[in-house]
Scaffold this motif. Structure first.
Motif, short mmCIF file in Angstrom:
data_model
loop_
_atom_site.label_atom_id
_atom_site.label_comp_id
_atom_site.label_asym_id
_atom_site.label_seq_id
_atom_site.Cartn_x
_atom_site.Cartn_y
_atom_site.Cartn_z
N GLY A 129 0.81 -1.20 0.00
CA GLY A 129 0.00 0.00 0.00
C GLY A 129 0.85 1.26 0.00
N GLN A 130 1.94 1.23 0.76
CA GLN A 130 2.82 2.40 0.79
C GLN A 130 3.55 2.58 -0.54
OE1 GLN A 130 4.55 1.27 4.87
NE2 GLN A 130 4.99 3.46 4.71
N SER B 27 2.42 1.65 -3.41
CA SER B 27 1.43 2.14 -4.36
C SER B 27 1.19 3.64 -4.18
CB SER B 27 0.13 1.36 -4.18
OG SER B 27 -0.86 1.85 -5.06
N THR C 62 4.66 9.70 2.46
CA THR C 62 4.07 8.35 2.46
C THR C 62 4.73 7.44 3.48
OG1 THR C 62 5.56 7.77 0.63
CG2 THR C 62 3.33 8.47 0.06
#
Length: 404
Positions: free
Chosen positions: A15-16, A18, A127
């Motif tokens: 997720g990070q 992305s 992020t």
């Protein structure tokens, strides 16, 4: 057992990664523009080449594509090899065609990577990408830079090779015209000037042509400047030297041809270059027979006598058989001594003492030999034409080593 080093980037949650990739991709258009502006500020003389289809600067397109390509690479993991963009080969070719080195282009690449990394580091903080993963990302970025540079170097080298090959082709055409041996009329002179202009060769007033003998061992081609036309593809390499009488030209040529043997013909007008070539070829032929010294660049103008008397070998030998027939009745040693005495007498035009001094013998010995010569040749030695012919024949024999 060798421990496996775990990639810090691969440990970052998907997720990070992305989120980082999405934000970086969105930043690319603005980032590419910022990088191009900074490059133009640092390098104001950098030429602007527009893409024919979009009208955008090619440099902007290249920056944007490089960033997009690198970001797409993140999703596959940093360990995968980069596939580099061919557009950077075009940048390398453009530097060569523009007459520039690759130094400024590599500096521009480093500037672009530094600005791109600054922006990615900001996105990494946003992020929450761990520092070890960002260090790994930075290392991958510099590897990517190395690949871009390699592509540009490849494009530069390919363009240089094509350019050099084209220059050699045009230079060969110029040499063929220059050395064809035909009389040059006005039309040929115009064509010669056109071919010279295509390779940037200033047409000189005079030239000298050199013929080189390749050494037995591998040797570096002569380090001559672009003003000297050098053709190494011939069986006997040749050089066309402009303005050979210019100050220092001879010494420069000797240094440039160190390790080579050969001969350079006499200076001539441009239209007579083929004549200079013929004299150089004749000199090399005599060098290969051991009749002229080898081991360096021999100047034909310093060996005129040998070049005039030795090449017409059959004619000189025939003349010698007729003029020196009286010696056939003597033994080899005595015939040689009489011939040397006759030549010394013809050259000095003196009496026994002068001839004896030249030969290193007693004057009485010379007087004895001269009486024999008078008996053998009679009034022939008093005729100016016959004396001249005898001297030619005897000088030729001395040049061959038959007389001292």
């Amino acid at each position: 057992m060798t421990a496996t080093v775990r990639s810090a980037w691969s440990a970052v949650p998907a997720g990070q990664v992305s989120a980082f990739t999405r934000r970086t991709r969105a930043a690319i258009p603005g980032l590419a523009g910022d990088i191009l502006r900074e490059i133009r500020r640092a390098y104001p003389d950098l030429p602007v080449v527009l893409d024919e289809s979009s009208g955008e600067p090619m440099s902007l397109i290249g920056i944007r594509r490089a960033l997009e390509h690198f970001v797409e690479h993140l999703a596959t993991g940093l360990g995968a090899p980069h596939a580099h963009l061919a557009v950077f080969q075009e940048f390398g070719r453009g530097e060569l065609l523009g007459g520039r080195s690759l130094d400024s282009l590599q500096a521009i690449y480093r500037l672009g990577v530094r600005l791109a990394w600054r922006r990615m580091a900001e996105i990494g903080q946003q992020t929450e990408i761990p520092a070890p993963a960002m260090y790994e990302l930075a290392e991958s970025g510099f590897q990517y830079l190395d690949g871009l540079v390699a592509e540009s170097v490849r494009g530069y080298a390919e363009a240089a090779a094509r350019q050099a090959g084209e220059r050699l082709r045009l230079q060969r055409r110029l040499l063929d015209l220059l050395l064809d041996g035909e009389a040059h009329d006005g039309q040929v002179e115009t064509l010669l000037a056109e071919r010279a202009a295509r390779i940037g060769w200033p047409v000189p007033r005079s030239v000298a042509v050199a013929v080189l003998v390749p050494p037995a061992r591998e040797a570096v081609p002569p380090a001559v400047g672009p003003e000297v036309l050098l053709d190494m593809e011939r069986e006997q390499p040749i050089m066309v030297v402009p303005e050979p009488d210019a100050a220092g030209r001879g010494e420069l040529l000797r240094r440039a041809t160190a390790g080579w043997s050969g001969a350079i013909g006499p200076p001539v007008g441009l239209a007579d270059a083929a004549k200079s070539l013929r004299w150089a070829q004749s000199a090399v032929a005599l060098m290969e027979r051991g009749l002229l010294p080898s081991g360096g660049l021999l100047e034909c103008t310093e060996h005129t006598e040998a070049l005039v008397l030795l090449p017409p070998e059959e004619l000189i030998d025939d003349l010698g058989r007729r003029l020196l027939a009286p010696l056939s009745e003597c033994g080899p040693t005595h015939a040689r001594r009489l011939a040397e005495t006759l030549l010394a007498w013809l050259e000095t035009r003196g009496g026994a003492p002068e001839v004896a001094a030249r030969l290193g013998v007693h004057p009485q010995t010379v007087r004895y030999r001269l009486r024999q010569i008078r008996e053998m040749w009679g009034e022939t030695v008093d005729d100016p034409d016959q004396r001249f012919a005898l001297e030619l024949v005897l000088r030729a024999r001395r040049l061959r080593g038959d007389l001292t």
